[in-house]
Design a protein around this motif. Structure first.
Motif, mmCIF file in Angstrom:
data_model
loop_
_atom_site.group_PDB
_atom_site.id
_atom_site.type_symbol
_atom_site.label_atom_id
_atom_site.label_comp_id
_atom_site.label_asym_id
_atom_site.label_seq_id
_atom_site.Cartn_x
_atom_site.Cartn_y
_atom_site.Cartn_z
ATOM 1 N N ALA A 55 24.381 -74.529 41.230
ATOM 2 C CA ALA A 55 23.488 -73.306 39.941
ATOM 3 C C ALA A 55 21.775 -74.676 39.663
ATOM 4 C CB ALA A 55 24.361 -73.776 38.635
ATOM 5 N N ALA A 56 21.010 -74.358 39.633
ATOM 6 C CA ALA A 56 20.147 -74.746 39.633
ATOM 7 C C ALA A 56 18.956 -73.930 39.209
ATOM 8 C CB ALA A 56 19.164 -74.647 41.087
ATOM 9 N N ALA A 57 17.727 -75.075 38.293
ATOM 10 C CA ALA A 57 17.285 -73.738 37.262
ATOM 11 C C ALA A 57 15.909 -73.245 38.461
ATOM 12 C CB ALA A 57 16.532 -74.781 36.604
ATOM 13 N N TYR A 58 15.356 -72.380 38.169
ATOM 14 C CA TYR A 58 14.145 -71.506 38.981
ATOM 15 C C TYR A 58 13.720 -70.458 38.461
ATOM 16 C CZ TYR A 58 17.118 -66.713 37.570
ATOM 17 O OH TYR A 58 17.004 -65.410 36.788
ATOM 18 N N PRO A 59 11.771 -70.820 37.868
ATOM 19 C CA PRO A 59 11.076 -69.377 37.328
ATOM 20 C C PRO A 59 12.296 -68.276 37.474
ATOM 21 C CG PRO A 59 10.269 -70.539 39.341
ATOM 22 C CD PRO A 59 11.549 -70.928 39.565
ATOM 23 N N SER A 60 12.339 -67.937 35.694
ATOM 24 C CA SER A 60 12.926 -66.734 35.880
ATOM 25 C C SER A 60 11.624 -66.290 35.192
ATOM 26 C CB SER A 60 14.575 -66.855 33.795
ATOM 27 O OG SER A 60 12.923 -67.760 33.577
ATOM 28 N N GLU A 61 10.728 -66.013 35.352
ATOM 29 C CA GLU A 61 9.906 -65.081 34.740
ATOM 30 C C GLU A 61 8.856 -64.683 36.133
ATOM 31 O OE1 GLU A 61 7.615 -69.566 35.880
ATOM 32 O OE2 GLU A 61 9.376 -69.028 34.709
ATOM 33 N N GLN A 62 9.456 -65.210 37.248
ATOM 34 C CA GLN A 62 9.180 -64.789 38.288
ATOM 35 C C GLN A 62 10.443 -63.723 38.945
ATOM 36 O OE1 GLN A 62 8.070 -68.539 40.508
ATOM 37 N NE2 GLN A 62 6.374 -66.961 41.545
ATOM 38 N N CYS A 63 9.907 -62.308 39.670
ATOM 39 C CA CYS A 63 10.767 -61.602 40.092
ATOM 40 C C CYS A 63 11.240 -62.178 41.836
ATOM 41 C CB CYS A 63 10.088 -59.946 40.817
ATOM 42 S SG CYS A 63 9.550 -59.442 39.520
ATOM 43 N N ILE A 64 12.398 -61.758 42.077
ATOM 44 C CA ILE A 64 13.213 -62.523 43.313
ATOM 45 C C ILE A 64 12.340 -62.234 44.583
ATOM 46 C CG2 ILE A 64 13.968 -59.970 43.651
ATOM 47 C CD1 ILE A 64 15.522 -63.471 44.063
ATOM 48 N N HIS A 65 11.952 -61.152 44.957
ATOM 49 C CA HIS A 65 11.032 -60.806 45.804
ATOM 50 C C HIS A 65 9.372 -61.653 45.735
ATOM 51 C CE1 HIS A 65 8.252 -58.609 43.308
ATOM 52 N NE2 HIS A 65 7.011 -58.474 43.817
#
Length: 102
Positions: A55-65
């Motif tokens: 598990a790692a934090a990621y920028p959830s305001e960005q789409c996967i692409h």
């Protein structure tokens, strides 16, 4: 021996496997080898649980692409996908995805 696996560790696996085999021969001689617990409980937990805690934090305001394209820009030559003997870099995977999209 795989990287990160010491000879002592492999010997421990073998010893545990032989112990399990000897116990199986005593109590259930027709037990298939595939049903033996060949790893000690602590090692099984380490391999299946500890190493899978990714598990790692990621920028959830960005789409996967968008996240993928940022990775392409950061390391286009890095290996993104391995299947059998084929290795595909992030740059090549992005190019293939773009061709498919067009």
């Amino acid at each position: 021996v795989a990287e990160g696996v010491s000879a002592d560790r492999v010997c421990g696996y073998m010893q545990h496997t032989l112990e399990q085999l000897a116990e199986a021969l005593e109590r259930a001689p027709h037990t298939p080898v595939r049903e033996l617990d060949i790893l000690p409980g602590a090692e099984r937990a380490y391999l299946l649980e500890e190493l899978n805690r990714t598990a790692a934090a990621y920028p959830s305001e960005q789409c996967i692409h968008e996240l993928f394209e940022a990775q392409v820009a950061k390391a286009p030559e890095a290996v993104a996908v391995v299947c059998a003997e084929e290795r595909v870099s992030y740059g090549e995977l992005n190019a293939r995805a773009n061709r498919l999209a067009h």
